[in-house]
Design an enzyme around this catalytic site. Structure first.
Site, PDB file in Angstrom:
ATOM      1  N   SER A  18      76.661  12.582  -9.607  1.00 13.63           N
ATOM      2  CA  SER A  18      77.211  13.482 -10.628  1.00 13.63           C
ATOM      3  C   SER A  18      76.455  14.783 -10.825  1.00 13.63           C
ATOM      4  O   SER A  18      76.992  15.707 -11.446  1.00 13.63           O
ATOM      5  CB  SER A  18      77.318  12.745 -11.963  1.00 13.63           C
ATOM      6  OG  SER A  18      78.274  11.696 -11.861  1.00 13.63           O
ATOM      7  N   THR A  19      75.227  14.909 -10.334  1.00 15.06           N
ATOM      8  CA  THR A  19      74.571  16.222 -10.430  1.00 15.06           C
ATOM      9  C   THR A  19      75.343  17.256  -9.607  1.00 15.06           C
ATOM     10  O   THR A  19      75.274  18.456  -9.875  1.00 15.06           O
ATOM     11  CB  THR A  19      73.113  16.167  -9.945  1.00 15.06           C
ATOM     12  OG1 THR A  19      73.070  15.609  -8.634  1.00 15.06           O
ATOM     13  CG2 THR A  19      72.244  15.331 -10.882  1.00 15.06           C
TER      14      THR A  19
END
Length: 769
Positions: free
Chosen positions: A358-359
């Site tokens: 998700s980064t």
């Protein structure tokens, strides 16, 4: 007639014999001349070198290897002058044979020694030298004796011998009138802080050649140029007078000034060690601290690590690694031992790749904003999953996030929203920005072994959907950090580097490594908007556990999958944080590979670690904290000196500071206090004034407060005579789900009464964002 015939026959024979002799003489002359021509003309270089080899002794002078420094010129790796000990076996043998005891007859005439007597004397001479070498250099006697008995003019016995030991040895040999042992100046590499930044600094072999890290990358800069001493020798192998000596001085290597900051590196390693111990991360942890404006790496570490002074030894504290060797032997042991060492030497931040998770959503949102495909008012609806062709791809949150505006899709880390945004971008545009953010190339850091990411050759619709939230492709942690940093740095992608300057032995700058801006990826306007979004992730979203009182922090959480993805235990928890968000300067990445905890989410595991790193490094780097009214409970107060004051004066001083207190004893003056003056505590802690009553001095066992609420943890520590420093999630955001997630000192350790225990609190925000 017969006589004349005989005479003619003899003359004929003599003539033919003379001819044969002449022919033989001519042939012999031709052969000898040819041989001389071959030796002296055709092959002259070979035999000249052979003659020189037998008549000279060529000693190499090892140059002093340049030092490695941190940015403040703190020495990290240095070379110290040592001695190399060598022997001349042929010289020793000659001296030994000559040492035979002279016997004389009754008339005093010398009796020639037998060969057996000479050999016995030689052996005794060799043995005396071998015993001294073995004693002073801590060597095996038998092996040393074998080296002394070789049929050679030079044999190395030991390297990196401390000068004082070498001096003692030389003096002892002189006292016993033993010769044939030589000393030559050498150098040894020392790493002052052991395992400090071990994968970044790297190490050398015994010959001073860099093998890993900066030692390898900058080997040509550090190693210098070797010198030589060429000495003429006589038939016995002994040195000729000084007139026959030629000396070429060695040129010492240059020094390397790194971008590392010893203080920042210390804090990073401290917190990585703590999270490794708490999570028992099966594949280790890594972290990076970078100045996003310059690309300078202030700190970089992978744990577990190793001692640079003993790089081939597995540190005893890593019992789990040592346990893997317990039941192995032979080749299996050697193979496993080598495998463990190679893993300890690896710099996970740039040698390994992973699915970022998700980064990477920072990439997706920033790309769509830059291309004008979305704006602040764009809305996205998440019902918990999305159908893409024949695949149903789920969001991490069961039931979904409902309808959200763009900022909230990042704060909620919504997979479905990212797939919708990715579809707007399309495969061609997605690949274009993937390349623009530097993922198609190495980040370009000046360290060896940087890996290259893995991306789709032919990106399909399903690939685009999963890639939009960071799955099914590989990048390095460093590449991911550079992407997020570019988003925060006015859209400029810079090249990360760990060396600032090259300096000579006198500290004069020979070369400076300037900041290199690769390209402008997004506009400053979009960068400013993204910074607002990323701060919202920490203040409102999945990154709440990265909150640091007094500072504006932004960032993004991630929980990455590993193969096989069906195994939900194989997860990587990570968080990339930015601060201060009014003008982002520093970026911190923490990656925890396969945490052995119930909650494996980046928000629960990695975000609190980044918060604690920021809490330490921001004041250290001169970033001043600015507390809001809501953060009054986090602002620390320095305990004043109260001992010796009257009770009334001490009470007034504490009342003015707004700190609670309790009095023990009925004296008129304060005879002692807890904690001692100079300690910083938060206002919720209670100061103890001893007025005649004796203060306990025994150490106490630190209780385990993990899982407790703020109030319960503070009371538990107070009961043990300890003070609590609260950090982690903002106090006004604590809830029934908030609990202590980490403490330092560790539970079970001993501490002096009045010590401060730092406890980080967090929310179980998510396990799969």
């Amino acid at each position: 007639m017969a006589g004349k015939h005989s005479n003619k026959t003899n003359k004929g024979i003599r003539f033919r014999l003379g001819v044969l002799i002449l022919i033989f003489a001519v042939l012999s002359f031709v052969i000898v001349a040819g041989r001389l021509l071959y030796l002296q003309v055709i092959n002259t270089n070979f035999y000249q070198s052979k003659a020189a080899e037998n008549q000279t002794k060529d000693l190499i002078i090892t140059p002093m290897r340049g030092s490695i420094y941190d940015r403040n010129m703190t020495e990290l790796a240095v070379s110290a002058t040592t001695q190399e000990i060598s022997v001349s076996p042929t010289n020793i043998r000659t001296k030994g044979l000559a040492s035979v005891e002279i016997k004389r007859d009754e008339k005093g005439k010398a009796i020639p020694a037998t060969d057996e007597e000479k050999e016995a004397a030689c052996l005794k001479y060799q043995q005396r030298i071998a015993k001294l070498l073995a004693k002073y250099l801590d060597l095996d006697y038998d092996e040393t004796l074998k080296k002394i008995q070789r049929d050679q003019s030079y044999v190395r016995i030991a390297r990196h011998v401390d000068a004082d030991i070498a001096d003692e040895l030389v003096q002892k040999l002189s006292d016993e009138k033993l010769s044939g042992v030589n000393t030559t100046e050498d150098s040894k590499r020392y790493y002052k802080y052991g395992n400090f930044a071990s994968q970044v600094i790297g190490f050398t072999n015994d010959d001073g050649q860099g093998l890993y890290g900066l030692e390898l990358q900058y080997n040509d800069v550090l190693k210098g140029v070797a010198g030589r001493v060429v000495k003429a020798t006589n038939a016995l192998g002994s040195d000729m007078p000084y007139d026959y000596e030629k000396y070429v001085a060695a040129k010492d290597g240059n020094g390397v000034v790194t971008t590392l900051d010893e203080g920042v590196q210390h804090y990073l390693e401290k917190h990585l060690e703590e999270v490794l111990a708490q999570t028992s991360a099966k594949k280790g942890v890594c972290g990076i601290v970078m100045d996003i404006k310059t690309g300078e790496i202030l700190a970089m570490s992978t744990k577990p690590d190793f001692d640079l002074n003993n790089p081939r030894v597995i540190p005893e504290e890593y019992t789990s690694l040592l346990n893997e060797l317990n039941n192995l032997s032979g080749d299996d042991y050697d193979k496993k031992y080598s495998e463990i060492l190679l893993n300890l030497w690896r710099n996970k931040a740039l040698n390994d790749t992973y699915e970022p998770g998700s980064t990477f959503k920072v990439f997706t949102v920033s790309t769509a904003l830059e291309e004008g495909l979305v704006n602040d008012d764009s809305t996205f609806t998440c019902g918990g999953s999305k159908r893409v062709k024949d695949k149903t791809i789920r969001c991490w949150k069961d039931g979904g996030h409902g309808t959200q505006v763009l900022k909230d899709t990042l704060a909620n880390s919504c997979n479905v929203a990212m797939m919708d945004i990715g579809a707007l971008i399309g495969t061609d545009m997605f690949r274009k920005y993937f390349e623009a953010y530097g993922f198609m190339d190495k980040a370009g850091i000046d360290l060896p072994g940087e890996a290259t990411g893995i991306f789709f050759d032919n990106m399909g619709e399903v690939d685009l959907a999963t890639a939009s939230f960071g799955q099914n492709f590989q990048v390095t942690p460093l590449q991911e950090l550079c992407m997020v940093s570019a988003v925060a740095n006015d859209g400029k992608l810079v090249t990360p580097h760990v060396v600032r300057e090259i300096v000579d032995a006198d500290g004069n700058i020979q070369q400076t490594m300037d900041t290199q801006v690769k390209r402008q990826v997004i506009s400053k306007q979009i960068s400013d908007k993204m910074n607002n979004y990323l701060e919202n992730v920490v203040s409102q979203g999945t990154g709440q556990n990265a909150y640091v009182a007094g500072y504006r922090v932004g960032g993004k959480t991630a929980t990455s999958e590993k193969q096989p993805k069906s195994n939900k235990k194989l997860r990587i928890a990570s968080f990339i944080g930015l601060a201060p968000m009014d003008d982002p300067q520093y970026a911190v990445l923490v990656m925890v590979d396969e945490p052995q905890t119930d909650n494996k989410g980046g928000g629960a595991v990695a975000a609190p670690v980044v918060a604690r790193i920021f809490e330490d490094i921001l004041p250290y780097l001169g970033v001043e904290a600015v507390y809001s009214d809501e953060e009054a409970d986090r602002q620390e107060i320095t305990v004043p000196t109260l001992t010796g004051q009257s009770v009334d004066d001490a009470k007034k001083a504490l009342d003015d500071l707004g700190v609670d207190y309790t009095v023990k004893g009925d004296g008129k003056k304060v005879t002692d206090q807890l904690p001692v003056a100079g300690i910083s505590v938060q206002p919720d802690n209670k100061i103890v004034l001893y007025c005649g009553e004796k203060k306990p001095t025994d150490k106490v066992k630190v209780p385990d407060v993990s899982g407790m609420s703020v109030e319960t943890a503070r009371a538990e520590l107070a009961q043990a005579g300890l003070y609590m420093k609260q950090n982690g999630i903002a106090s006004w955001r604590t809830s029934g789900a908030s609990a202590a997630v980490q403490q330092s000192p560790a539970a079970g350790s001993e501490a002096a009464r009045g010590s401060v225990v730092t406890v980080a609190f967090g929310n179980n925000v998510t396990s799969q964002e």
